[in-house]
Scaffold this motif. Structure first.
Motif, PDB file in Angstrom:
ATOM      1  N   SER A 180       2.164 -16.557  -2.337  1.00  0.00           N
ATOM      2  CA  SER A 180       1.767 -16.842  -0.961  1.00  0.00           C
ATOM      3  C   SER A 180       0.414 -17.520  -0.870  1.00  0.00           C
ATOM      4  CB  SER A 180       1.722 -15.531  -0.153  1.00  0.00           C
ATOM      5  OG  SER A 180       0.694 -14.696  -0.644  1.00  0.00           O
ATOM      6  N   GLY A 181      -0.448 -17.306  -1.879  1.00  0.00           N
ATOM      7  CA  GLY A 181      -1.765 -17.892  -1.834  1.00  0.00           C
ATOM      8  C   GLY A 181      -2.710 -17.197  -0.893  1.00  0.00           C
ATOM      9  N   ARG A 182      -2.315 -16.032  -0.387  1.00  0.00           N
ATOM     10  CA  ARG A 182      -3.177 -15.309   0.534  1.00  0.00           C
ATOM     11  C   ARG A 182      -4.236 -14.561  -0.256  1.00  0.00           C
ATOM     12  NH1 ARG A 182       0.711 -11.860   4.271  1.00  0.00           N
ATOM     13  NH2 ARG A 182      -1.330 -11.149   5.028  1.00  0.00           N
ATOM     14  N   PRO A 183      -5.500 -14.923  -0.143  1.00  0.00           N
ATOM     15  CA  PRO A 183      -6.546 -14.329  -0.965  1.00  0.00           C
ATOM     16  C   PRO A 183      -6.730 -12.844  -0.714  1.00  0.00           C
ATOM     17  CG  PRO A 183      -7.484 -15.703   0.776  1.00  0.00           C
ATOM     18  CD  PRO A 183      -6.025 -15.956   0.763  1.00  0.00           C
ATOM     19  N   GLU A 184      -6.435 -12.376   0.533  1.00  0.00           N
ATOM     20  CA  GLU A 184      -6.665 -10.965   0.811  1.00  0.00           C
ATOM     21  C   GLU A 184      -5.708 -10.084   0.001  1.00  0.00           C
ATOM     22  OE1 GLU A 184      -3.805 -12.429   4.046  1.00  0.00           O
ATOM     23  OE2 GLU A 184      -5.542 -13.144   2.902  1.00  0.00           O
ATOM     24  N   LEU A 185      -4.485 -10.614  -0.268  1.00  0.00           N
ATOM     25  CA  LEU A 185      -3.529  -9.855  -1.080  1.00  0.00           C
ATOM     26  C   LEU A 185      -3.968  -9.849  -2.533  1.00  0.00           C
ATOM     27  CD1 LEU A 185      -0.070 -10.939   0.404  1.00  0.00           C
ATOM     28  CD2 LEU A 185      -1.313  -8.801   0.773  1.00  0.00           C
ATOM     29  N   GLN A 186      -4.422 -10.988  -3.024  1.00  0.00           N
ATOM     30  CA  GLN A 186      -4.860 -11.051  -4.409  1.00  0.00           C
ATOM     31  C   GLN A 186      -6.082 -10.152  -4.632  1.00  0.00           C
ATOM     32  OE1 GLN A 186      -2.948 -12.511  -6.573  1.00  0.00           O
ATOM     33  NE2 GLN A 186      -1.607 -13.134  -4.900  1.00  0.00           N
ATOM     34  N   ASP A 187      -7.007 -10.134  -3.658  1.00  0.00           N
ATOM     35  CA  ASP A 187      -8.172  -9.260  -3.768  1.00  0.00           C
ATOM     36  C   ASP A 187      -7.749  -7.800  -3.804  1.00  0.00           C
ATOM     37  OD1 ASP A 187      -9.759 -11.455  -3.748  1.00  0.00           O
ATOM     38  OD2 ASP A 187     -10.318 -11.312  -1.622  1.00  0.00           O
ATOM     39  N   SER A 188      -6.737  -7.446  -3.006  1.00  0.00           N
ATOM     40  CA  SER A 188      -6.264  -6.070  -2.970  1.00  0.00           C
ATOM     41  C   SER A 188      -5.677  -5.669  -4.313  1.00  0.00           C
ATOM     42  CB  SER A 188      -5.222  -5.900  -1.866  1.00  0.00           C
ATOM     43  OG  SER A 188      -4.737  -4.584  -1.833  1.00  0.00           O
ATOM     44  N   LEU A 189      -4.982  -6.607  -4.972  1.00  0.00           N
ATOM     45  CA  LEU A 189      -4.388  -6.317  -6.275  1.00  0.00           C
ATOM     46  C   LEU A 189      -5.456  -6.028  -7.307  1.00  0.00           C
ATOM     47  CD1 LEU A 189      -1.608  -9.044  -6.382  1.00  0.00           C
ATOM     48  CD2 LEU A 189      -1.275  -6.581  -6.185  1.00  0.00           C
ATOM     49  N   ALA A 190      -6.581  -6.725  -7.216  1.00  0.00           N
ATOM     50  CA  ALA A 190      -7.635  -6.558  -8.217  1.00  0.00           C
ATOM     51  C   ALA A 190      -8.559  -5.399  -7.903  1.00  0.00           C
ATOM     52  CB  ALA A 190      -8.451  -7.850  -8.312  1.00  0.00           C
ATOM     53  N   SER A 191      -8.480  -4.877  -6.687  1.00  0.00           N
ATOM     54  CA  SER A 191      -9.405  -3.825  -6.267  1.00  0.00           C
ATOM     55  C   SER A 191      -9.007  -2.473  -6.845  1.00  0.00           C
ATOM     56  CB  SER A 191      -9.429  -3.745  -4.737  1.00  0.00           C
ATOM     57  OG  SER A 191     -10.213  -2.640  -4.321  1.00  0.00           O
ATOM     58  N   PRO A 192      -9.932  -1.791  -7.515  1.00  0.00           N
ATOM     59  CA  PRO A 192      -9.628  -0.459  -8.065  1.00  0.00           C
ATOM     60  C   PRO A 192      -9.736   0.602  -6.977  1.00  0.00           C
ATOM     61  CG  PRO A 192     -11.868  -1.066  -8.628  1.00  0.00           C
ATOM     62  CD  PRO A 192     -11.286  -2.239  -7.862  1.00  0.00           C
ATOM     63  N   ALA A 193      -8.806   0.565  -6.029  1.00  0.00           N
ATOM     64  CA  ALA A 193      -8.843   1.485  -4.893  1.00  0.00           C
ATOM     65  C   ALA A 193      -7.471   2.114  -4.705  1.00  0.00           C
ATOM     66  CB  ALA A 193      -9.260   0.740  -3.625  1.00  0.00           C
ATOM     67  N   PRO A 194      -7.412   3.263  -4.077  1.00  0.00           N
ATOM     68  CA  PRO A 194      -6.114   3.911  -3.860  1.00  0.00           C
ATOM     69  C   PRO A 194      -5.237   3.118  -2.905  1.00  0.00           C
ATOM     70  CG  PRO A 194      -7.966   5.417  -3.425  1.00  0.00           C
ATOM     71  CD  PRO A 194      -8.535   4.051  -3.562  1.00  0.00           C
ATOM     72  N   MET A 195      -3.967   3.456  -2.900  1.00  0.00           N
ATOM     73  CA  MET A 195      -3.015   2.911  -1.955  1.00  0.00           C
ATOM     74  C   MET A 195      -3.534   3.102  -0.522  1.00  0.00           C
ATOM     75  SD  MET A 195       0.888   4.341  -1.444  1.00  0.00           S
ATOM     76  CE  MET A 195       1.395   3.864  -3.100  1.00  0.00           C
ATOM     77  N   THR A 196      -3.340   2.109   0.312  1.00  0.00           N
ATOM     78  CA  THR A 196      -3.810   2.240   1.694  1.00  0.00           C
ATOM     79  C   THR A 196      -3.062   3.362   2.402  1.00  0.00           C
ATOM     80  OG1 THR A 196      -2.178   0.712   2.605  1.00  0.00           O
ATOM     81  CG2 THR A 196      -4.250  -0.243   1.758  1.00  0.00           C
ATOM     82  N   GLN A 197      -3.670   3.888   3.444  1.00  0.00           N
ATOM     83  CA  GLN A 197      -3.032   4.981   4.190  1.00  0.00           C
ATOM     84  C   GLN A 197      -1.721   4.511   4.800  1.00  0.00           C
ATOM     85  OE1 GLN A 197      -4.252   8.160   4.204  1.00  0.00           O
ATOM     86  NE2 GLN A 197      -2.270   8.665   5.106  1.00  0.00           N
ATOM     87  N   GLU A 198      -1.693   3.251   5.252  1.00  0.00           N
ATOM     88  CA  GLU A 198      -0.466   2.710   5.848  1.00  0.00           C
ATOM     89  C   GLU A 198       0.662   2.681   4.826  1.00  0.00           C
ATOM     90  OE1 GLU A 198       1.072  -1.302   8.257  1.00  0.00           O
ATOM     91  OE2 GLU A 198      -0.862  -1.291   7.200  1.00  0.00           O
ATOM     92  N   ALA A 199       0.352   2.216   3.616  1.00  0.00           N
ATOM     93  CA  ALA A 199       1.366   2.165   2.569  1.00  0.00           C
ATOM     94  C   ALA A 199       1.811   3.571   2.176  1.00  0.00           C
ATOM     95  CB  ALA A 199       0.814   1.430   1.350  1.00  0.00           C
ATOM     96  N   PHE A 200       0.854   4.485   2.060  1.00  0.00           N
ATOM     97  CA  PHE A 200       1.191   5.854   1.689  1.00  0.00           C
ATOM     98  C   PHE A 200       2.107   6.501   2.727  1.00  0.00           C
ATOM     99  CE2 PHE A 200       0.429  10.423   1.967  1.00  0.00           C
ATOM    100  CZ  PHE A 200       0.777  10.819   0.675  1.00  0.00           C
ATOM    101  N   ASP A 201       1.774   6.336   3.991  1.00  0.00           N
ATOM    102  CA  ASP A 201       2.594   6.930   5.050  1.00  0.00           C
ATOM    103  C   ASP A 201       4.015   6.373   5.019  1.00  0.00           C
ATOM    104  OD1 ASP A 201       0.449   8.429   5.884  1.00  0.00           O
ATOM    105  OD2 ASP A 201      -0.133   7.061   7.511  1.00  0.00           O
ATOM    106  N   ALA A 202       4.134   5.060   4.745  1.00  0.00           N
ATOM    107  CA  ALA A 202       5.458   4.442   4.695  1.00  0.00           C
ATOM    108  C   ALA A 202       6.268   4.984   3.519  1.00  0.00           C
ATOM    109  CB  ALA A 202       5.311   2.924   4.591  1.00  0.00           C
ATOM    110  N   VAL A 203       5.626   5.157   2.369  1.00  0.00           N
ATOM    111  CA  VAL A 203       6.317   5.712   1.199  1.00  0.00           C
ATOM    112  C   VAL A 203       6.761   7.141   1.476  1.00  0.00           C
ATOM    113  CG1 VAL A 203       6.016   6.469  -1.191  1.00  0.00           C
ATOM    114  CG2 VAL A 203       5.191   4.223  -0.486  1.00  0.00           C
ATOM    115  N   LEU A 204       5.888   7.905   2.049  1.00  0.00           N
ATOM    116  CA  LEU A 204       6.193   9.313   2.321  1.00  0.00           C
ATOM    117  C   LEU A 204       7.379   9.436   3.272  1.00  0.00           C
ATOM    118  CD1 LEU A 204       4.997  12.062   1.479  1.00  0.00           C
ATOM    119  CD2 LEU A 204       3.724  12.069   3.614  1.00  0.00           C
TER     120      LEU A 204
END
Length: 342
Positions: free
Chosen positions: A29-53
């Protein structure tokens, strides 16, 4: 538990550490915000966690468990454990039960994994072996020594010797390299920890691997037998010394002679014979720390002082040190050898 709806797939695509499983539209997609998120050593976002749960199946819940365990988000782990216990109620297929149990182990809930494994009882064959190995893994994670013994005894299926060559993964280092131990040694260790010393002796003596491994096992068996059958324990030490000498494992031989000395002194003996044998062996391998230990009273020294003295006198890791001698596989023809006999 089938395919995820697109919104959840997109949310999981930006979980740190999952770049290799990105769907093509996100990856290109070339969206830099997604690529930055992939490289960031941070936990899954709350939105993603809630969706998985709410919507995720076992694979997605396991991904969330791995993520939460990695970052130490304990409150998420508890929610995921509860979900995993309810997501695939019994009855289920073998594959579903195994995946569910593995996910619970990832969620640091090995006791719950045992409960899930109890929902399926495989008959003889490859599935039973896989089921027993996962049962052992869950019991090990829970430090449940009795369940460890039960799983490994079932894996042996009446033949303890078959566990000798069964190498089980007990850890992964920082480089991702697996550390393994023989299932037979793991069984003996669990039996000792659960107070089954006599059974541990039987397990140790069932081994067929010669050399240093046999020397270590025989020495441990002798130590366990000392309070039960001291005469038999003494003969096992002699057998262990023979195994150590056969592969020039002099460090093992010294440890065995120290054990022999300690046991003889504890039983009221003089310890003269094992002391002389240890002194003779230490002289021939230039183990000056052991010689000083035998000739002087080191009890008044602190642990730090003894360690410094050992480093100065013994230096076993230096080239030519006595630890290196212990790795020599076969004596050279006509070589001097080390006589560990009286």
């Amino acid at each position: 538990m089938g395919l995820l709806p697109l919104p959840l797939s997109l949310l999981l695509a930006v979980v740190p550490g999952t770049a290799t499983t990105l769907p093509a539209p996100i990856e290109s997609s070339g969206r830099p915000e997604l690529q930055d998120s992939l490289a960031s050593p941070a936990p899954m976002t709350q939105e993603a966690f809630d969706a998985v749960l709410l919507e995720g199946g076992i694979p997605e819940l396991k991904l969330a468990c791995d993520d939460s365990a990695r970052f130490g988000v304990d409150e998420r782990l508890q929610l995921l454990r509860d979900r995993l216990m309810a997501v695939a109620p019994s009855p289920q297929t073998f594959d579903v039960v195994m995946a569910n149990a593995r996910a619970l182990i990832s969620c640091k809930a090995p006791d719950s994994a045992q409960v899930v494994l109890g929902r399926y009882g495989p008959g003889p064959g490859p599935r039973r072996r896989e089921w027993l190995l996962l049962s052992w893994q869950a019991a090990s994670a829970a430090l449940d020594q009795e369940r460890i013994v039960l799983a490994l005894m079932r894996l042996a299926d009446g033949d303890l010797a078959r566990l000798d060559s069964e190498q089980l993964i007990v850890g992964i280092d920082d480089q991702g390299i697996a550390s393994t131990r023989s299932a037979l040694d793991l069984l003996a260790a669990a039996q000792i920890a659960s107070g089954q010393s006599e059974q541990a002796v039987i397990s140790l003596l069932a081994g067929r691997t010669p050399g240093a491994v046999a020397a270590r096992r025989l020495g441990l068996a002798a130590e366990l037998l000392d309070a039960i059958e001291p005469e038999r324990g003494a003969s096992l030490i002699e057998a262990a010394l023979d195994q150590a000498a056969a592969v020039q494992a002099w460090n093992h031989a010294e440890d065995l002679l120290r054990l022999q000395l300690r046991l003889e002194l504890a039983s009221g003996g003089s310890g003269e014979r094992p002391r002389e044998r240890l002194k003779r062996l230490a002289t021939r391998v230039d183990d000056r720390f052991t010689l000083m230990e035998l000739e002087q009273d080191l009890q008044g020294m602190s642990v730090e002082q003894q360690q410094l003295l050992e480093q100065e006198l013994r230096s076993p890791r230096d080239p030519g040190g006595h630890a290196a001698l212990g790795e020599s596989p076969v004596p050279e023809a006509g070589g001097p050898g080390i006589d560990v006999q009286p």
